[in-house]
Design an enzyme around this catalytic site. Structure first.
Site, PDB file in Angstrom:
ATOM      1  N   PHE A   1      40.872 -33.017  22.832  1.00 61.43           N
ATOM      2  CA  PHE A   1      40.804 -33.136  24.212  1.00 61.43           C
ATOM      3  C   PHE A   1      40.003 -33.547  24.637  1.00 61.43           C
ATOM      4  CE2 PHE A   1      45.460 -31.223  24.332  1.00 61.43           C
ATOM      5  CZ  PHE A   1      46.080 -31.976  23.712  1.00 61.43           C
ATOM      6  N   GLY A   2      38.600 -32.821  24.108  1.00 61.63           N
ATOM      7  CA  GLY A   2      37.729 -33.142  24.188  1.00 61.63           C
ATOM      8  C   GLY A   2      36.170 -31.864  24.159  1.00 61.63           C
TER       9      GLY A   2
ATOM     10  N   ASP B   1      48.557 -21.266  19.455  1.00 60.08           N
ATOM     11  CA  ASP B   1      47.543 -21.954  18.501  1.00 60.08           C
ATOM     12  C   ASP B   1      46.811 -20.428  17.920  1.00 60.08           C
ATOM     13  OD1 ASP B   1      46.515 -23.598  16.696  1.00 60.08           O
ATOM     14  OD2 ASP B   1      44.606 -24.645  18.249  1.00 60.08           O
TER      15      ASP B   1
END
Length: 297
Positions: free
Chosen positions: A44-45, A162
Site C-alpha cells: 500500500f505504500g 497482522d
C-alpha cells in the site's frame, strides 16, 4: 540527506535543500516534515524516516505514503479505505504507550500521507536474526508484555490482523514491546463479526478463520502464538505444521531449546486451528501464564 518523496524520482539531496535537485519537487511536507531515507515498502505504500522541523529538537518521525501497487478501480478504492482506516485506528489507539502515536494525516501532491511516532529499536525478527532463538523465559516475558497491549486493542473493538515478528519492536529506551503497523486492523461491530470480509494478513501467521475473511479477536491470539513458535525455532511457521497429520510439530524443531510441558500446552492452545478450542481472551492466557499456587495438575 533529504529524500525526495516523488515516487518517480526518490533522489537523495544534500541537507538544507528546499527542492529536489533532480525533479524540482518540494522536499518538505506541509513545510514541516522532511524525509531522510526510505525505511520500507509494502503493497500500500512506502515508509520514510523523517524529522519534524517544527520542534526545536527536530525529533525523528515516520512518514507513510499511500502508494498502492494494486490495479483496478475497486482494488485501489479498497486500498485507500484501508489507509484511511489505519490513520483512524492510530488516532484511537495511539494513546497507549506501546502503540505509535499518530502525529498527522493529510493529502499533499494528490497523495495521502500519515505521520507517526518513530519507535527506535529492533523488530523481534531482527532480534531473532541477530541473537538466535528465544528461550522459554524470553517468550513468557514477551507474552506478558504484549498481551496487555492486545487487551487494550481488543477493548477498543479492533482486531490487529497482522501480528508477526516484523510488526513488534523492542523499544531501545525501556525494552518494552511496541505493536506497530495497523494497516490491516479491522474495527469490529456486532454485524461485522458474522460477515465475511477481505482476507488480510501474512499467510504463515494467519488464523484459518481469518484466511477465509472471518477474523475474530482470537485470530490475533493465534498469530501471536505462531509468532512465539517462530521465535523458539527460527523456522518458517509453514514448516512447523504438518498438513497431512493436521497438527503442529513445532517440538520437533526445538534443537535443544527446552520448553516445559506446562508452557508447551499454553502455546498449543494459542495455535489451535479451531477458534472454539483456542483461548477466547487475553485474560485466559494471562491466567494460565501465572505460576501455579500448588494446585494438583
Amino acid at each position: 540527506m533529504s529524500q525526495c518523496l516523488n515516487p518517480d524520482c526518490l533522489h537523495r539531496n544534500p541537507d538544507g535543500s528546499q527542492f529536489c535537485q533532480k525533479c524540482g519537487g518540494k522536499l518538505r511536507l506541509l513545510e514541516r516534515y522532511q524525509a531522510q531515507r526510505i525505511l520500507g515498502q509494502g503493497g500500500f505504500g512506502r515508509t520514510f524516516l523523517a524529522v519534524d522541523d517544527f520542534k526545536p529538537s527536530k525529533p525523528p518521525c515516520v512518514i507513510k505514503q499511500f502508494l498502492p501497487q494494486a490495479q483496478g478501480t475497486a482494488t485501489l478504492q479498497k486500498a485507500a479505505e484501508l489507509f484511511d482506516q489505519e490513520a483512524r485506528r492510530l488516532e484511537e489507539l495511539g494513546k497507549h504507550p506501546q502503540i505509535p502515536e499518530l502525529l498527522a494525516y493529510f493529502t499533499a501532491d494528490n497523495r495521502q500521507y500519515l505521520v507517526q511516532e518513530f519507535i527506535d529499536g529492533e523488530t523481534l525478527q531482527q532480534e531473532l536474526d541477530n541473537n538466535g532463538v528465544f528461550t522459554e523465559k524470553k517468550i513468557r516475558s514477551l507474552l506478558e508484555d504484549l498481551l496487555m497491549v492486545l487487551d487494550f486493542v481488543h477493548s477498543e473493538k479492533v482486531i490487529h490482523r497482522d501480528i508477526k515478528p516484523e510488526n513488534i519492536i523492542r523499544r531501545k529506551s525501556d525494552k518494552k514491546l511496541v505493536l506497530v503497523d495497523f494497516g490491516a486492523a479491522k474495527q469490529m461491530s456486532r454485524t461485522s463479526l458474522s460477515v465475511t470480509g477481505t482476507v488480510i494478513g501474512s499467510a504463515q501467521y494467519c488464523a484459518p478463520e481469518q484466511a477465509v475473511g472471518k477474523p475474530k479477536y482470537t485470530s490475533d491470539l493465534y498469530s501471536l502464538g505462531v509468532t512465539c513458535l517462530h521465535l523458539l525455532t527460527q523456522m518458517n511457521p509453514f514448516d512447523l505444521y504438518d498438513a497431512m497429520e493436521v497438527e503442529w510439530v513445532w517440538r520437533d524443531y526445538l534443537n535443544g531449546n527446552p520448553v516445559s510441558d506446562s508452557f508447551g500446552k499454553i502455546l498449543d492452545r494459542l495455535v489451535e486451528t479451531k477458534p472454539k478450542s483456542r483461548y477466547q481472551s487475553v485474560a485466559e492466557v494471562l491466567a494460565d501464564l501465572q505460576p501455579s499456587s500448588g494446585t494438583v495438575p
